[in-house]
Design a protein around this motif. Structure first.
Motif, mmCIF file in Angstrom:
data_model
loop_
_atom_site.group_PDB
_atom_site.id
_atom_site.type_symbol
_atom_site.label_atom_id
_atom_site.label_comp_id
_atom_site.label_asym_id
_atom_site.label_seq_id
_atom_site.Cartn_x
_atom_site.Cartn_y
_atom_site.Cartn_z
ATOM 1 N N PRO A 1 31.914 -25.952 -8.352
ATOM 2 C CA PRO A 1 32.685 -24.682 -7.618
ATOM 3 C C PRO A 1 34.080 -24.476 -8.204
ATOM 4 O O PRO A 1 34.485 -23.234 -8.508
ATOM 5 N N SER A 2 34.694 -25.462 -8.625
ATOM 6 C CA SER A 2 36.022 -25.235 -9.505
ATOM 7 C C SER A 2 35.808 -24.448 -10.774
ATOM 8 O O SER A 2 36.629 -23.509 -11.247
ATOM 9 N N ALA A 3 34.811 -24.983 -11.620
ATOM 10 C CA ALA A 3 34.622 -24.602 -12.898
ATOM 11 C C ALA A 3 34.324 -23.003 -12.648
ATOM 12 O O ALA A 3 34.876 -22.322 -13.610
ATOM 13 N N MET A 4 33.278 -22.697 -12.133
ATOM 14 C CA MET A 4 32.910 -21.452 -11.936
ATOM 15 C C MET A 4 34.103 -20.494 -11.425
ATOM 16 O O MET A 4 34.119 -19.230 -11.733
ATOM 17 N N GLY A 5 34.617 -21.165 -10.486
ATOM 18 C CA GLY A 5 35.848 -20.300 -9.879
ATOM 19 C C GLY A 5 36.770 -19.913 -10.909
ATOM 20 O O GLY A 5 37.376 -18.645 -11.025
ATOM 21 N N VAL A 6 37.098 -20.795 -11.728
ATOM 22 C CA VAL A 6 38.181 -20.608 -12.811
ATOM 23 C C VAL A 6 37.442 -19.334 -13.984
ATOM 24 O O VAL A 6 38.197 -18.568 -14.306
ATOM 25 N N SER A 7 36.200 -19.744 -14.256
ATOM 26 C CA SER A 7 35.602 -18.937 -15.193
ATOM 27 C C SER A 7 35.451 -17.364 -14.590
ATOM 28 O O SER A 7 35.698 -16.452 -15.370
ATOM 29 N N ASP A 8 35.299 -17.334 -13.275
ATOM 30 C CA ASP A 8 35.088 -15.920 -12.495
ATOM 31 C C ASP A 8 36.722 -15.140 -12.633
ATOM 32 O O ASP A 8 36.559 -14.040 -12.728
#
Length: 493
Positions: free
Chosen positions: A401-408
């Motif tokens: 969730p954190s990794a995708m949130g940053v990339s989003d």
């Protein structure tokens, strides 16, 4: 069949399709996106160790060993923007008794990426492919994403094959997913397919797509899915000036296309919830205050909204090309706040709903372009086969969730920066001119500052002196178009 990242007026689409060339390129003169790349620290190349691992995976595909079913006889086809090379999905739609069968092959990226290796580490750092008008910043090296892992035509490829049966109303009857070998028989593009379907000349593998797409759209309306259907700003290559900013409405074909991916993601989410392990894409439902504010906007715009109608029904009934519809759709963005990812590994999570879809949903259909899809797919494969979920998936779930949130967030910021640059560039030298505009957000107070949309060129910007109501037309004067600062502003004329 691609599901490109599409965003509507105010956010934009920054490339002519998701499968543009990788790495920066120059088209014409006058607009340079290198400053955007530098501002956000976008990577130019892959680390040597990651490239070496990718080359080894292509030359010696040891990760492809294991049971795969040969489905190379299925006449699957891909449907993507013209010129795409990173082809995640191939589709075949057939009749089945009183209903339909959807075959949906997804590129098996996990067959090429060793968990914990240099390539995996770099992919986890990137999160997703970023699309700029002058070229993509790919999630995976192009020898994989545009080569050995891509579902290019007439090539045998490792894939994850979903088989989804629908009843005569388009409701899900059953599904299955397993590893397979597939071979696409044709690479189709949106423009050609749309034209062929209008003349009843569609490729036989997707001739039933309109019927299934309409049924799935009806199912979405029944679920209360909240869909924002306004046109998209788009920056495209232009031989005359280098670039051109235009407004592109979403076609029916793209809507039907999206329904196939959404269908697959809903099946994946149900599988994850039943197993108690997975990662979902979630959006909380709108609160009463947001719905009340949207009702007030609708009344101000003269849009009929009865007491019995849900927000989703009102939005779906609008003609997105009309000024009042555009304004109401922009206002409706407040209904879909709080998007994120929910990972769970010990029973179903408290938060599992996606309000935009009206159901639980998981990303599993774009692993070449999005990190989380590879992990979601591995969960589904294990659950469907009755095998243990790989330990590397369990270990990664809490960080996703954190990794995708940053990339989003990075993707959204890059998209907006490119659009702001293009908007300022398109209007440079025209300060003082008067344009016709639509009010998207009215200002308040003695010196109201609102937002307006100018159709030619398609620009969304702040505007002072906007006391007019949403959806109203008014004349505005351009007072600023600063390319260096990427700023545009108008004043009510």
């Amino acid at each position: 069949m691609a599901t490109a990242r599409t965003t509507s007026v105010g956010s934009g689409v920054v490339a002519a399709g998701h499968g543009g060339p990788s790495g920066p390129r120059r088209v014409g003169v006058g607009l340079d996106f290198s400053a955007v790349r530098a501002e956000f620290g976008l990577p130019q190349d892959f680390p040597a160790a990651a490239l070496t691992e990718a080359e080894r995976a292509v030359a010696e595909p040891t990760l492809m060993t294991g049971l795969r079913v040969d489905h190379t006889a299925l006449p699957l086809v891909t449907v993507d923007p013209l010129g795409s090379k990173d082809l995640d999905q191939a589709v075949l739609v057939q009749c089945r008794g009183g209903g339909f069968r959807v075959w949906y092959a997804i590129a098996d990226v996990a067959a090429f990426v060793r968990p914990g290796g240099p390539l995996d580490q770099e992919v986890r750092r990137r999160g997703q492919t970023l699309y700029l008008p002058d070229g993509a910043v790919p999630l995976h090296p192009t020898l994989l994403s545009e080569g050995a892992a891509s579902l290019l035509p007439d090539q045998v490829r490792p894939a994850v094959l979903w088989t989804i049966d629908l009843d005569r109303e388009g409701a899900i009857a059953s599904w299955d997913v397993h590893r397979s070998w597939v071979r696409s028989v044709a690479q189709l593009d949106y423009e050609t397919v749309q034209r062929d379907m209008e003349t009843d000349a569609a490729h036989p593998s997707i001739a039933l797509l309109p019927e299934v797409g309409r049924l799935r759209r009806a199912q979405a309306a029944g679920r209360g899915a909240i869909e924002l259907g306004v046109p998209e700003q788009q920056i495209v290559a232009d031989d005359a000036r280098g670039w051109r900013l235009l407004l592109r409405p979403r076609t029916l074909l793209e809507e039907w296309n999206a329904e196939i991916s959404l269908l697959t993601g809903m099946c994946a989410a149900e599988m994850m919830l039943e197993s108690g392990v997975g990662v979902l894409r979630t959006v909380p439902g709108p609160d009463d205050e947001s719905v009340a504010a949207l009702r007030a906007s609708a009344a101000e715009l003269g849009v009929e909204w009865s007491e019995d109608d849900q927000a989703a029904e009102v939005l779906a009934a609008l003609d997105p090309t009309r000024p009042e519809a555009m304004a109401l759709h922009v206002s409706a963005t407040r209904l879909l706040r709080g998007a994120g990812y929910t990972a769970f590994d010990d029973g179903a999570p408290d938060r599992a709903h996606h309000a935009g879809i009206g159901a639980a949903y998981a990303h599993v259909t774009a692993p070449l372009r999005r990190l989380v899809d590879r992990y979601g797919t591995k969960v589904c494969l294990a659950v469907c086969s009755g095998r243990d979920i790989p330990e590397w998936v369990h270990e990664a779930l809490p960080q996703l969730p954190s990794a995708m949130g940053v990339s989003d967030r990075t993707a959204a910021q890059v998209d907006r920066a490119c659009l702001q640059l293009a908007e300022a560039w398109a209007l440079a030298g025209r300060v003082g001119e008067v344009f016709e505009a639509t009010v998207l957000r009215a200002g308040t107070g003695d010196e109201p500052v609102g937002e307006v949309f100018v159709a030619d060129p398609p620009v969304l910007a702040r505007c002072t002196g906007v006391g007019a109501s949403q959806g109203r037309r008014l004349s505005v004067r351009l007072v600023e178009a600063d390319v260096a600062r990427r700023t545009v502003s108008f004043q009510a004329a």
